[in-house]
Write a protein that holds these residues in place. Structure first.
Motif, PDB file in Angstrom:
ATOM      1  N   LEU A 349     -85.023   9.981   2.170  1.00 44.56           N
ATOM      2  CA  LEU A 349     -84.036  10.991   2.543  1.00 44.56           C
ATOM      3  C   LEU A 349     -84.696  12.266   3.041  1.00 44.56           C
ATOM      4  O   LEU A 349     -84.114  13.016   3.816  1.00 44.56           O
ATOM      5  CB  LEU A 349     -83.130  11.294   1.342  1.00 44.56           C
ATOM      6  N   GLY A 350     -85.924  12.505   2.600  1.00 48.93           N
ATOM      7  CA  GLY A 350     -86.642  13.678   3.094  1.00 48.93           C
ATOM      8  C   GLY A 350     -86.963  13.587   4.568  1.00 48.93           C
ATOM      9  O   GLY A 350     -87.242  14.589   5.227  1.00 48.93           O
ATOM     10  N   ASP A 351     -86.920  12.363   5.121  1.00 47.52           N
ATOM     11  CA  ASP A 351     -87.221  12.143   6.537  1.00 47.52           C
ATOM     12  C   ASP A 351     -85.953  11.901   7.355  1.00 47.52           C
ATOM     13  O   ASP A 351     -86.024  11.374   8.472  1.00 47.52           O
ATOM     14  CB  ASP A 351     -88.138  10.926   6.698  1.00 47.52           C
ATOM     15  N   ILE A 352     -84.801  12.250   6.825  1.00 51.59           N
ATOM     16  CA  ILE A 352     -83.540  11.894   7.458  1.00 51.59           C
ATOM     17  C   ILE A 352     -83.446  12.432   8.880  1.00 51.59           C
ATOM     18  O   ILE A 352     -82.961  11.754   9.783  1.00 51.59           O
ATOM     19  CB  ILE A 352     -82.339  12.401   6.604  1.00 51.59           C
ATOM     20  N   PHE A 353     -83.954  13.625   9.118  1.00 48.17           N
ATOM     21  CA  PHE A 353     -83.839  14.195  10.454  1.00 48.17           C
ATOM     22  C   PHE A 353     -84.766  13.480  11.433  1.00 48.17           C
ATOM     23  O   PHE A 353     -84.427  13.318  12.609  1.00 48.17           O
ATOM     24  CB  PHE A 353     -84.155  15.689  10.404  1.00 48.17           C
ATOM     25  N   ASP A 354     -85.941  13.052  10.958  1.00 48.04           N
ATOM     26  CA  ASP A 354     -86.830  12.267  11.823  1.00 48.04           C
ATOM     27  C   ASP A 354     -86.166  10.950  12.222  1.00 48.04           C
ATOM     28  O   ASP A 354     -86.284  10.500  13.363  1.00 48.04           O
ATOM     29  CB  ASP A 354     -88.156  11.994  11.109  1.00 48.04           C
ATOM     30  N   LEU A 355     -85.461  10.319  11.264  1.00 47.68           N
ATOM     31  CA  LEU A 355     -84.761   9.072  11.574  1.00 47.68           C
ATOM     32  C   LEU A 355     -83.696   9.302  12.634  1.00 47.68           C
ATOM     33  O   LEU A 355     -83.554   8.524  13.578  1.00 47.68           O
ATOM     34  CB  LEU A 355     -84.129   8.496  10.315  1.00 47.68           C
ATOM     35  N   GLN A 356     -82.926  10.373  12.482  1.00 48.47           N
ATOM     36  CA  GLN A 356     -81.902  10.670  13.476  1.00 48.47           C
ATOM     37  C   GLN A 356     -82.520  10.941  14.838  1.00 48.47           C
ATOM     38  O   GLN A 356     -81.984  10.534  15.867  1.00 48.47           O
ATOM     39  CB  GLN A 356     -81.062  11.867  13.019  1.00 48.47           C
ATOM     40  N   ASP A 357     -83.666  11.623  14.845  1.00 47.59           N
ATOM     41  CA  ASP A 357     -84.359  11.865  16.103  1.00 47.59           C
ATOM     42  C   ASP A 357     -84.730  10.554  16.783  1.00 47.59           C
ATOM     43  O   ASP A 357     -84.564  10.387  18.002  1.00 47.59           O
ATOM     44  CB  ASP A 357     -85.625  12.686  15.854  1.00 47.59           C
ATOM     45  N   GLN A 358     -85.245   9.593  15.995  1.00 44.19           N
ATOM     46  CA  GLN A 358     -85.649   8.309  16.561  1.00 44.19           C
ATOM     47  C   GLN A 358     -84.452   7.580  17.177  1.00 44.19           C
ATOM     48  O   GLN A 358     -84.541   7.021  18.271  1.00 44.19           O
ATOM     49  CB  GLN A 358     -86.293   7.436  15.487  1.00 44.19           C
TER      50      GLN A 358
END
Length: 642
Positions: A349-358
């Protein structure tokens, strides 16, 4: 013959075709002409019985997929249908004073004296059937389709005939399994009398009915707005042309977490993808509210493409467990039904924004490879680094999209205020919080003191300071400053700035339309509202756009159009005060005195202190004095006291 009626002529055998004729007869001691039907072949005189006609509400129902059910399990299907009739259908019909005219293997025809009773009966049956079917496998469910019409019927030997019956049967044919479809005549009888939402299906071509007929879909609990097609083809009313640039709709992602309470999280992911995509001027992106009308339904992407007028559809799912999240997505060409791209993204969940970016970058790369790198980088911009704040922002969004009453509005405001406390740099949260105050003013839920106005101005100004290129912060703040703080010039400039930055956000066009009304530019307002509808064609909360259109036509002197748009706006929310005010004012100016009077009565029930003298406090910051004068004159003619 009964009732002292006598017609002259020998009676003929029952023919296969009929033609109308008049015969001379007696009722009591008075000579009368009786309408009867000449039975051909043969030019003869006819002994006719007086035809009994009456106005009635007719309900036609059948079981969707009955042949398939019978093929799979004949005895079991008959047993289940019999049990459903005994436990649900027949008691409901009796409760609402209906009369079962006849039944077939999988359907029935029912007569009601009242359209209200017919609709209430249908809704009760379908809701109880939905509850019962919840635990039944899809391929074993008994689901009714129901059509309702109000019309003139012929009563003969305990049976009923005529166009009133035929139309009900055809409407049943275009109803969804588990759904209810009604004619425009039936809708007019129940509007405002049954606490149910309806979707306008537009003119529908019905089999063996000469002209297309306007139909309405009853929106049952748990259903979302949808466009229903006829069996033969999608009507022209429902088909939208493709824009001249790549167009996409992002459908609601399925929540795979096993916890319905996590729906807000999946919805928030989609919200962010839509927002990121909408920043690209090279894309035409359908707004969130229209995309979400498909939530919870199995969809045909080709149909979605026709209904929304888009070339591409993105589908996906979100699974959240502990501190991990998995996002899947697939991009589909709506014309061919072909999958163009699919991928899965896993992370903490700490990487949620990176996932959305991908996800966003992959989608844009698939449908618009010419988009510049700078635009891709802008789409990646994170709204906040605070996961707690972001989580509360998503919850606030979920509440704001359900704003139909004061409690929901206050709940959304609490969430956005908590976001601001957790992350004072979150620009969009300030803009959304300011909007909550604007909505409260629209509905008369709050009296704005100078202190309250100063608070709203501070929120809006802070949103602009933090979000110089954030479309939500700019447009929401511009609308609020114009409406609440009456800074019309400053608010209009902010909305224009937001539209220059992002022309794909429907709400910015909607708010811009209202600002144009206040500026005294109704033609420009109509253009902006039309753009909002095109970007968000299935928005179930579109009453604000329709109310805005009614105001624009009113100020142009198009009073009939104005009252029509106001009436349509009230279909979505019968307590929406701007639409009620305009229905009263434009109705009075158009000479529709009764309609205007009824709207004003409803308005004064909600706001007993309303007078011509205090009307300005409720209206927007109209620049032209003649617009306010016309508004006041319309309500004065409707009966509003000075």
């Amino acid at each position: 013959m009964g009732n002292g009626a006598l017609a002259i002529g020998p009676k003929l055998p029952r023919p296969s075709s009929t033609l109308p004729s008049l015969t001379l007869g007696l009722i009591g001691h008075r000579p009368v002409f009786l309408l009867n039907w000449l039975r051909f072949p043969g030019p003869r005189c006819v002994l006719s019985e007086r035809v009994e006609r009456r106005l009635a509400a007719v309900l036609a129902a059948d079981v969707a997929g009955y042949s398939r059910l019978m093929t799979t399990d004949e005895e079991g299907t008959l047993a289940r249908l019999k049990a459903v009739r005994k436990a649900i259908v027949d008691p409901a019909i009796a409760s609402y004073r209906g009369r079962i005219v006849k039944t077939t293997g999988d359907g029935m025809l029912v007569e009601f004296a009242s359209a209200v009773d017919a609709v209430r009966n249908a809704v009760e049956v379908q809701r109880r059937m939905a509850e019962q079917n919840a635990a039944v496998p899809q391929d074993q469910r008994i689901e009714f389709r129901i059509g309702i019409n109000v019309g003139d019927i012929i009563f003969d030997d305990n049976d009923i005939f005529g166009d009133g019956v035929n139309v009900a049967a055809r409407l049943e044919g275009i109803a969804e399994p588990g759904g209810v479809c009604m004619s425009d005549d039936a809708y007019r009888q129940v509007r405002g009398k049954v606490d149910i939402a309806y979707d306008d299906m537009g003119p529908q071509p019905l089999k063996n009915i000469a002209e297309p007929m306007r139909a309405w879909r009853v929106r049952l609990t748990g259903q979302t707005s949808s466009v229903v097609q006829s069996d033969s083809a999608v009507s022209q009313h429902q088909t939208l042309p493709l824009p001249d640039k790549p167009s996409i709709a992002v459908l609601p992602f399925q929540n795979m977490s096993g916890d319905p309470e996590q729906d807000y999280f999946a919805d928030g992911i989609v919200e962010d993808i839509i927002t990121a995509l909408s920043r690209f001027k090279t894309l035409f992106v359908i707004a969130r509210n229209s995309s979400f009308t498909y939530k919870g339904r199995a969809v045909d992407v080709k149909q979605v493409g026709r209904e929304l007028g888009v070339r591409y559809v993105l589908e996906g799912s979100v699974r959240r467990a502990a501190n991990r999240v998995r996002i899947t997505g697939q991009l589909v060409d709506t014309a061919a039904g072909a999958h163009l791209w699919a991928n899965r993204f896993d992370g903490g969940l700490g990487d949620i924004f990176d996932l959305q970016d991908q996800v966003t970058e992959s989608i844009v790369g698939a449908i618009a490879p010419a988009v510049e790198k700078a635009e891709i980088e802008r789409a990646k911009r994170k709204p906040t680094e605070s996961l707690d704040a972001y989580d509360h922002y998503l919850r606030g969004l979920a509440s704001s999209y359900r704003i139909t009453n004061r409690q929901a509005n206050e709940e959304a405001l609490r969430f956005f205020n908590k976001v601001i406390k957790l992350d004072p740099g979150f620009a969009s949260a300030y803009g959304r919080a300011a909007l909550c105050y604007a909505w409260a003013k629209t509905n008369g839920w709050i009296s704005f003191t100078p202190t309250e106005i100063a608070k709203v101005k501070k929120l809006a100004q802070r949103a602009v300071e933090l979000g110089k290129d954030d479309v939500i912060a700019l447009a929401a703040s511009g609308y609020t400053l114009a409406f609440v703080a009456r800074d019309l010039g400053g608010g209009a400039a902010l909305i224009d700035r937001a539209l220059a930055f992002n022309s794909n956000w429907a709400e910015a066009w909607f708010w811009g339309g209202w600002v144009k009304n206040w500026l005294g530019e109704p033609e420009a307002a109509i253009e902006r509202f039309a753009r909002a509808i095109r970007l968000n064609p299935l928005d179930p909360s579109i009453s604000g756009v329709r109310a805005g259109l009614s105001h624009a036509h009113f100020f142009l002197g198009h009073y009939d159009e104005a009252v029509s748009w106001a009436a349509v706006a009230l279909q979505d929310n019968q307590d929406f005060q701007p639409a009620l005010r305009m229905e009263a004012a434009s109705g009075a100016m158009a000479g529709r005195s009764e309609q205007a009077h009824q709207a004003l009565l409803r308005l004064r029930q909600m706001n007993p202190t309303l007078r011509v003298s205090n009307l300005k406090d409720l209206l927007g910051p109209y620049r032209r004095a003649e617009d306010i004068s016309r508004y006041e004159e319309g309500l004065r003619r409707a009966g509003l006291p000075e």
